[in-house]
Design an enzyme around this catalytic site. Structure first.
Site, PDB file in Angstrom:
ATOM      1  N   ASN A   1      -9.057  36.664  16.450  1.00  0.00           N
ATOM      2  CA  ASN A   1      -8.317  37.583  17.329  1.00  0.00           C
ATOM      3  C   ASN A   1      -6.963  37.017  17.762  1.00  0.00           C
ATOM      4  OD1 ASN A   1      -8.865  35.695  19.291  1.00  0.00           O
ATOM      5  ND2 ASN A   1     -10.052  37.047  20.626  1.00  0.00           N
TER       6      ASN A   1
ATOM      7  N   SER B   1      -6.182  34.745  19.705  1.00  0.00           N
ATOM      8  CA  SER B   1      -6.015  34.357  21.114  1.00  0.00           C
ATOM      9  C   SER B   1      -5.541  32.915  21.241  1.00  0.00           C
ATOM     10  CB  SER B   1      -7.315  34.561  21.899  1.00  0.00           C
ATOM     11  OG  SER B   1      -8.356  33.803  21.323  1.00  0.00           O
TER      12      SER B   1
ATOM     13  N   ASP C   1     -11.633  40.958  17.172  1.00  0.00           N
ATOM     14  CA  ASP C   1     -12.459  40.186  18.100  1.00  0.00           C
ATOM     15  C   ASP C   1     -13.920  40.187  17.616  1.00  0.00           C
ATOM     16  OD1 ASP C   1     -11.969  39.356  21.289  1.00  0.00           O
ATOM     17  OD2 ASP C   1     -14.068  39.772  20.729  1.00  0.00           O
TER      18      ASP C   1
ATOM     19  N   SER D   1     -21.166  21.046  19.879  1.00  0.00           N
ATOM     20  CA  SER D   1     -20.342  19.944  20.381  1.00  0.00           C
ATOM     21  C   SER D   1     -21.234  18.842  20.928  1.00  0.00           C
ATOM     22  CB  SER D   1     -19.456  20.497  21.499  1.00  0.00           C
ATOM     23  OG  SER D   1     -18.867  19.449  22.223  1.00  0.00           O
TER      24      SER D   1
ATOM     25  N   TYR E   1     -18.303  25.439  29.766  1.00  0.00           N
ATOM     26  CA  TYR E   1     -18.050  25.391  28.320  1.00  0.00           C
ATOM     27  C   TYR E   1     -19.253  24.758  27.604  1.00  0.00           C
ATOM     28  CZ  TYR E   1     -16.512  23.538  23.853  1.00  0.00           C
ATOM     29  OH  TYR E   1     -16.454  23.209  22.520  1.00  0.00           O
TER      30      TYR E   1
ATOM     31  N   LYS F   1     -22.374  26.280  24.847  1.00  0.00           N
ATOM     32  CA  LYS F   1     -22.853  25.741  23.567  1.00  0.00           C
ATOM     33  C   LYS F   1     -24.380  25.548  23.608  1.00  0.00           C
ATOM     34  CE  LYS F   1     -18.819  25.527  21.618  1.00  0.00           C
ATOM     35  NZ  LYS F   1     -18.476  26.491  20.562  1.00  0.00           N
TER      36      LYS F   1
ATOM     37  N   TYR G   1     -20.036  18.462  16.940  1.00  0.00           N
ATOM     38  CA  TYR G   1     -18.861  17.632  16.663  1.00  0.00           C
ATOM     39  C   TYR G   1     -18.664  16.607  17.764  1.00  0.00           C
ATOM     40  CZ  TYR G   1     -17.607  22.182  14.452  1.00  0.00           C
ATOM     41  OH  TYR G   1     -17.594  23.367  13.784  1.00  0.00           O
TER      42      TYR G   1
ATOM     43  N   ASN H   1      -5.003  18.927  26.783  1.00  0.00           N
ATOM     44  CA  ASN H   1      -6.118  18.352  27.542  1.00  0.00           C
ATOM     45  C   ASN H   1      -6.647  17.100  26.859  1.00  0.00           C
ATOM     46  OD1 ASN H   1      -6.416  20.479  29.529  1.00  0.00           O
ATOM     47  ND2 ASN H   1      -7.111  21.746  27.825  1.00  0.00           N
TER      48      ASN H   1
ATOM     49  N   ASP I   1     -15.436  12.672  33.415  1.00  0.00           N
ATOM     50  CA  ASP I   1     -15.419  11.850  32.200  1.00  0.00           C
ATOM     51  C   ASP I   1     -16.576  10.858  32.167  1.00  0.00           C
ATOM     52  OD1 ASP I   1     -13.358  12.878  30.761  1.00  0.00           O
ATOM     53  OD2 ASP I   1     -11.918  11.287  31.214  1.00  0.00           O
TER      54      ASP I   1
HETATM   55  P1  NAD Z   1      -9.212  26.709  18.317  1.00  0.00           P
HETATM   56  O1  NAD Z   1      -8.909  27.343  19.632  1.00  0.00           O
HETATM   57  O2  NAD Z   1      -8.111  26.078  17.570  1.00  0.00           O
HETATM   58  O3  NAD Z   1      -9.919  27.776  17.369  1.00  0.00           O
HETATM   59  C1  NAD Z   1     -10.740  28.816  17.854  1.00  0.00           C
HETATM   60  C2  NAD Z   1     -10.249  30.104  17.222  1.00  0.00           C
HETATM   61  O4  NAD Z   1     -11.089  31.178  17.637  1.00  0.00           O
HETATM   62  C3  NAD Z   1      -8.817  30.458  17.628  1.00  0.00           C
HETATM   63  O5  NAD Z   1      -8.078  30.699  16.457  1.00  0.00           O
HETATM   64  C4  NAD Z   1      -8.971  31.735  18.472  1.00  0.00           C
HETATM   65  O6  NAD Z   1      -7.869  32.599  18.296  1.00  0.00           O
HETATM   66  C5  NAD Z   1     -10.292  32.305  17.943  1.00  0.00           C
HETATM   67  N1  NAD Z   1     -11.083  33.107  18.884  1.00  0.00           N
HETATM   68  C6  NAD Z   1     -11.474  32.766  20.146  1.00  0.00           C
HETATM   69  N2  NAD Z   1     -12.210  33.745  20.678  1.00  0.00           N
HETATM   70  C7  NAD Z   1     -12.319  34.730  19.744  1.00  0.00           C
HETATM   71  C8  NAD Z   1     -12.937  36.002  19.716  1.00  0.00           C
HETATM   72  N3  NAD Z   1     -13.597  36.474  20.759  1.00  0.00           N
HETATM   73  N4  NAD Z   1     -12.841  36.745  18.589  1.00  0.00           N
HETATM   74  C9  NAD Z   1     -12.141  36.278  17.515  1.00  0.00           C
HETATM   75  N5  NAD Z   1     -11.519  35.101  17.493  1.00  0.00           N
HETATM   76  C10 NAD Z   1     -11.591  34.330  18.603  1.00  0.00           C
HETATM   77  O7  NAD Z   1     -10.388  25.655  18.566  1.00  0.00           O
HETATM   78  P2  NAD Z   1     -11.008  24.581  17.570  1.00  0.00           P
HETATM   79  O8  NAD Z   1     -10.692  23.244  18.112  1.00  0.00           O
HETATM   80  O9  NAD Z   1     -10.673  24.905  16.175  1.00  0.00           O
HETATM   81  O10 NAD Z   1     -12.552  24.828  17.842  1.00  0.00           O
HETATM   82  C11 NAD Z   1     -13.366  25.583  16.954  1.00  0.00           C
HETATM   83  C12 NAD Z   1     -14.791  25.560  17.441  1.00  0.00           C
HETATM   84  O11 NAD Z   1     -15.254  24.214  17.521  1.00  0.00           O
HETATM   85  C13 NAD Z   1     -14.992  26.146  18.843  1.00  0.00           C
HETATM   86  O12 NAD Z   1     -16.222  26.830  18.852  1.00  0.00           O
HETATM   87  C14 NAD Z   1     -15.056  24.924  19.726  1.00  0.00           C
HETATM   88  O13 NAD Z   1     -15.784  25.169  20.895  1.00  0.00           O
HETATM   89  C15 NAD Z   1     -15.767  23.941  18.814  1.00  0.00           C
HETATM   90  N6  NAD Z   1     -15.533  22.539  19.131  1.00  0.00           N
HETATM   91  C16 NAD Z   1     -14.252  22.063  19.207  1.00  0.00           C
HETATM   92  C17 NAD Z   1     -14.023  20.716  19.501  1.00  0.00           C
HETATM   93  C18 NAD Z   1     -12.634  20.154  19.613  1.00  0.00           C
HETATM   94  O14 NAD Z   1     -12.452  19.095  20.211  1.00  0.00           O
HETATM   95  N7  NAD Z   1     -11.612  20.796  19.062  1.00  0.00           N
HETATM   96  C19 NAD Z   1     -15.117  19.852  19.710  1.00  0.00           C
HETATM   97  C20 NAD Z   1     -16.410  20.374  19.623  1.00  0.00           C
HETATM   98  C21 NAD Z   1     -16.602  21.721  19.324  1.00  0.00           C
HETATM   99  C1  WQD Z   2     -10.862  11.252  25.204  1.00  0.00           C
HETATM  100  C2  WQD Z   2     -10.624  10.001  26.044  1.00  0.00           C
HETATM  101  C3  WQD Z   2     -10.228  10.452  28.373  1.00  0.00           C
HETATM  102  C4  WQD Z   2      -6.375  12.483  27.777  1.00  0.00           C
HETATM  103  C5  WQD Z   2     -13.384  16.756  25.127  1.00  0.00           C
HETATM  104  C6  WQD Z   2     -14.428  17.757  25.568  1.00  0.00           C
HETATM  105  C7  WQD Z   2     -15.542  17.843  24.567  1.00  0.00           C
HETATM  106  C8  WQD Z   2     -15.018  18.113  23.159  1.00  0.00           C
HETATM  107  C9  WQD Z   2     -13.897  17.185  22.801  1.00  0.00           C
HETATM  108  C10 WQD Z   2     -15.170  20.464  22.651  1.00  0.00           C
HETATM  109  C11 WQD Z   2     -11.334  10.030  27.408  1.00  0.00           C
HETATM  110  C12 WQD Z   2      -9.007   9.835  27.734  1.00  0.00           C
HETATM  111  C13 WQD Z   2      -7.582  11.830  27.587  1.00  0.00           C
HETATM  112  C14 WQD Z   2      -5.296  11.794  28.398  1.00  0.00           C
HETATM  113  C15 WQD Z   2      -6.698   9.844  28.601  1.00  0.00           C
HETATM  114  N1  WQD Z   2     -14.500  19.430  23.014  1.00  0.00           N
HETATM  115  N2  WQD Z   2      -7.744  10.535  27.988  1.00  0.00           N
HETATM  116  N3  WQD Z   2      -5.504  10.494  28.788  1.00  0.00           N
HETATM  117  O1  WQD Z   2     -13.153  14.243  27.053  1.00  0.00           O
HETATM  118  O2  WQD Z   2     -14.147  13.041  25.056  1.00  0.00           O
HETATM  119  O3  WQD Z   2     -14.002  15.481  25.018  1.00  0.00           O
HETATM  120  O4  WQD Z   2     -12.908  17.151  23.837  1.00  0.00           O
HETATM  121  O5  WQD Z   2     -16.335  20.602  22.465  1.00  0.00           O
HETATM  122  O6  WQD Z   2     -16.387  18.856  24.989  1.00  0.00           O
HETATM  123  O7  WQD Z   2     -14.931  17.353  26.828  1.00  0.00           O
HETATM  124  O8  WQD Z   2     -11.927  14.157  24.821  1.00  0.00           O
HETATM  125  O9  WQD Z   2      -9.598  13.837  24.113  1.00  0.00           O
HETATM  126  O10 WQD Z   2     -10.059  14.815  26.400  1.00  0.00           O
HETATM  127  O11 WQD Z   2     -10.547  12.405  25.996  1.00  0.00           O
HETATM  128  O12 WQD Z   2      -6.830   8.685  28.961  1.00  0.00           O
HETATM  129  O13 WQD Z   2      -4.194  12.338  28.617  1.00  0.00           O
HETATM  130  O14 WQD Z   2      -9.232   9.898  26.345  1.00  0.00           O
HETATM  131  O15 WQD Z   2     -10.405  10.001  29.683  1.00  0.00           O
HETATM  132  O16 WQD Z   2     -11.739   8.716  27.691  1.00  0.00           O
HETATM  133  P1  WQD Z   2     -13.345  14.157  25.594  1.00  0.00           P
HETATM  134  P2  WQD Z   2     -10.461  13.882  25.319  1.00  0.00           P
END
Ligand code: NAD
Ligand code: WQD
Length: 341
Positions: free
Chosen positions: A32, A34, A58, A124, A148, A152, A176, A197, A298
């Site tokens: 979508n 977003s 969506d 995750s 969040y 999951k 992941y 973030n 954290d």
């Molecule tokens: P991202 O935001 O880059 O990709 C998510 C995509 O989903 C985006 O392109 C967004 O436009 C689309 N989207 C969101 N809601 C939607 C909806 N309702 N309908 C259609 N499209 C929609 O994020 P990412 O980092 O590629 O993450 C992908 C998946 O992996 C997510 O489920 C996220 O929770 C999970 N994940 C990410 C991380 C990470 O650190 N990046 C870690 C663990 C799990």
């Molecule tokens: C990594 C380390 C911070 C930013 C998050 C989500 C998790 C998953 C992955 C989706 C930590 C430190 C960070 C900064 C720093 N996402 N840090 N300065 O917190 O392990 O995981 O992303 O599923 O759910 O919680 O990843 O990259 O934010 O932080 O010192 O500006 O870096 O304290 O030790 P995190 P992160």
């Protein structure tokens, strides 16, 4: 074989489309927009030589989803679409539960109606909450510390119950650890909107001059150098893990049914200071950083026991920290403000 990739224009979904294409699957992208740019499609075409079909819609839109699955004769869904900002989820929990849980259930209903019963889900390591032991294996108790993460946990539970109720379903939750890096072409990568973030995009934006310095959140953890330790995994290894898990289960395991969960990580941890140092080496930029207080919520240390994926379907991460930082840097210098700016 055609597969639908929800969230396929996002960071992880777009890289997985490359891996799927290379393995002989035909991904159809459903997003979508977003949190993504449609320009990803042209970038993917440059990388693969293939212009992927895509639908801008969506996952909660039943009609659009049904049409996508029918029109493209989809046989499985790789489900990446979700909102993913942990802090935002504590401020807007219902939006997160709506998008990540309710709409996923709607999507599963549509899949059931159309008899498409193969689903790979982006989970995750956040489902392990505050680790009780390290390395974390898949038997570790499940919990969370924010909406969040709970979204999951809830979807994983729904997938387990679904597969138990209907023996035709195959559901694979991939947990992941910390995905970083970019495709080696430097044509796609992560470009968070606003202030990042996550650590790696923050370091990369600092190296390229968009941010003044990296704040190191806490240096008094019980880790070798006092800063937080995480299991960073190259995005292309993560992408390959999806293909390996799906191919294995679809082709072999119990005729492609059941409910499974696997860690995707390297098994190795790096501290914040080690990441900054590695990125300085890759970029040739002396990256400024300042020590700052701990970030609320954290944990000190987190890394995977990734042996189940290795035993189960022969996957293990191949790319090291040098590839993670060098590939991020290539992407960051090619597109310092992302694809849209
Ligand atoms: P991202 O935001 O880059 O990709 C998510 C995509 O989903 C985006 O392109 C967004 O436009 C689309 N989207 C969101 N809601 C939607 C909806 N309702 N309908 C259609 N499209 C929609 O994020 P990412 O980092 O590629 O993450 C992908 C998946 O992996 C997510 O489920 C996220 O929770 C999970 N994940 C990410 C991380 C990470 O650190 N990046 C870690 C663990 C799990
Ligand atoms: C990594 C380390 C911070 C930013 C998050 C989500 C998790 C998953 C992955 C989706 C930590 C430190 C960070 C900064 C720093 N996402 N840090 N300065 O917190 O392990 O995981 O992303 O599923 O759910 O919680 O990843 O990259 O934010 O932080 O010192 O500006 O870096 O304290 O030790 P995190 P992160």
């Amino acid at each position: 074989m055609k597969v639908l990739v929800t969230g396929g224009m996002g960071y992880i979904g777009s890289h997985t489309c490359i891996a799927l294409h290379q393995a002989g699957y035909t991904p159809v992208i459903y997003d979508n927009l977003s949190n993504a740019s449609v320009k990803v499609i042209d970038q993917l075409a440059q990388i693969t030589g293939h212009h992927f079909d895509y639908i801008v819609a969506d996952i909660g839109d039943k009609d659009a989803l049904s049409a996508a699955i029918n029109d493209h004769h989809i046989q499985a869904v790789f489900h990446f679409a979700a909102l993913k900002a942990v802090g935002e989820s504590t401020e807007q929990p219902i939006r997160y539960y709506q998008n990540n849980v309710a709409k996923t259930l709607t999507m599963i209903e549509v899949m059931s109606e159309l008899n498409v019963k193969k689903l790979i889900f982006s989970s995750s390591a956040t489902v392990y909450g505050d680790p009780q032991y390290l390395p974390i294996d898949e038997q570790h108790p499940i919990s969370s510390t924010n909406p969040y993460g709970w979204s999951k946990v809830m979807v994983e539970q729904a997938l387990n119950d679904l597969a138990a109720s209907d023996g035709e379903w195959l559901t694979i939750a991939l947990r992941y650890f910390n995905p970083v890096g970019a495709d080696k072409s430097g044509l796609i990568g992560e470009s968070p909107k606003g202030i990042p973030n996550n650590l790696m995009p923050f370091i990369a934006q600092t190296a390229v001059g968009r941010r003044e310095h990296v704040s190191v959140f806490g240096d008094d953890y019980d880790t070798p150098d006092g800063t937080g330790v995480r299991d960073y995994i190259h995005i292309s290894d993560l992408a390959d893990g999806h293909v390996a898990a799906f191919s294995h289960h679809f082709n072999h395991e119990q005729a492609g049914t059941g409910s499974y969960a696997y860690n995707l990580g390297t098994g190795e941890g790096y501290s914040v200071l080690e990441m900054i140092k590695a990125f300085s080496v890759a970029s040739g930029v002396d990256i400024p950083y300042q020590l700052a207080p701990r970030r609320s919520g954290d944990i000190a240390c987190n890394y995977a026991d990734a042996s189940l994926a290795k035993q189960g379907f022969g996957w293990q991460a191949k790319r090291d920290i040098n590839a993670m930082t060098a590939d991020t840097w290539r992407w960051q210098t090619n597109y310092p403000n992302g694809l849209d700016e």
